[in-house]
Design a protein around this motif. Sequence first.
Motif, mmCIF file in Angstrom:
data_model
loop_
_atom_site.group_PDB
_atom_site.id
_atom_site.type_symbol
_atom_site.label_atom_id
_atom_site.label_comp_id
_atom_site.label_asym_id
_atom_site.label_seq_id
_atom_site.Cartn_x
_atom_site.Cartn_y
_atom_site.Cartn_z
ATOM 1 N N SER A 1 0.586 6.601 -6.853
ATOM 2 C CA SER A 1 -0.567 7.418 -7.225
ATOM 3 C C SER A 1 -0.224 8.899 -7.179
ATOM 4 N N TRP A 2 0.458 9.320 -6.125
ATOM 5 C CA TRP A 2 0.853 10.728 -6.026
ATOM 6 C C TRP A 2 1.860 11.098 -7.123
ATOM 7 N N TRP B 1 0.815 -1.211 0.000
ATOM 8 C CA TRP B 1 0.000 0.000 0.000
ATOM 9 C C TRP B 1 0.850 1.263 0.000
ATOM 10 N N VAL C 1 0.249 4.149 -2.798
ATOM 11 C CA VAL C 1 0.031 5.556 -2.463
ATOM 12 C C VAL C 1 1.086 6.444 -3.120
ATOM 13 N N VAL D 1 -10.088 5.502 1.446
ATOM 14 C CA VAL D 1 -9.018 6.503 1.341
ATOM 15 C C VAL D 1 -8.273 6.618 2.664
ATOM 16 N N GLY E 1 -5.073 4.625 2.218
ATOM 17 C CA GLY E 1 -4.234 5.748 1.816
ATOM 18 C C GLY E 1 -3.371 6.280 2.941
ATOM 19 N N TRP E 2 -3.673 5.881 4.193
ATOM 20 C CA TRP E 2 -2.904 6.410 5.312
ATOM 21 C C TRP E 2 -2.614 5.370 6.387
#
Length: 314
Positions: free
Chosen positions: A13-14, A6, A10, A83, A87-88
């Motif tokens: 994606s950024w 993950w 992430v 997300v 995402g975090w």
Amino acid sequence: MNTWFWRCVVVSSWLALLLWCSYWWQRSVAIALLGACLIACGAGLQLGVQMLMMRAVLRSRGQALPAASVAWRAWLAEWRWAVRIFGWQVPFQEHAEVDGPPPHRAGQADIAPQGLVGVVLVHGYFCNRAVWNGWLRELKARGIPCVAMTLEPAHGSPVDAMVENLDQCVKALVQHTGVAPLLVAHSMGGLVVRAWLKQLSASERAQYVVHVVTVATPHGGTWLARFAHRQPAVDMREGSDWLCQLGQPPLDVPFSCWCSSSDNIVFPLNLATLPQAQLHQVDDAAHMQLLFDARVWRYCLELRGQLQAAVDQA
């Protein structure tokens, strides 16, 4: 492994978002914004497809569908949770919350864990212990012993391979408290618990588990897993050989099953239930959303209180 997977997703994606906007911004702001929107909304689009597939399968099997408005709200809520979690929390917060009981604070008496019913938290597929950070904080704030492990190996190995992590975690907690804990498992975690129980004798089960709560667990597999070609997802195919060999849980361990007719991963609904379990069905929560549903939290907290009262009276 899930943590690093993950993190790569992430960061990639950024990076893709940055490169796309850098290239197109001077050429066409509209194309730059359109591409950025598609990248940012990728998770939501995937979840939306899952929701549509779920409804199509339920319709084809003649099963009741949640209202479109209910499914719409569940999709939006699941998007927000996805997300936040993937995402975090999962990539960057795996060890943000330690296991309990809480550390000693100045001016407060130490909480003796002996005789306290602890809680073991078992995560699901493609996750790690970070999904339980909120649960860990709340349990520790109440002085309840609690542990959450990261199941490994994550990919390429069967569900049975993850049993050892759970076994070590449970036994460490029981050694700390002296009493059998409550196990709360989400999604695939419930299957890991069942595989672990199958390896225990009756006396060991009485020593190491007092009750199991499963949340959105594919006890009968799930229709969606037919698209998987690697373990442990293959084990979770509807009616898989592994599930047939697993059999039903032992009757000496009480089970409670939480499931939702808006679950975008585990469907149809009956696949998330067990014949002998206490059934708790909702209609308005998607797969990850159900894990953080206040109704599930209150139930587990109240159940743990009842189990503690039984220990105190013994």
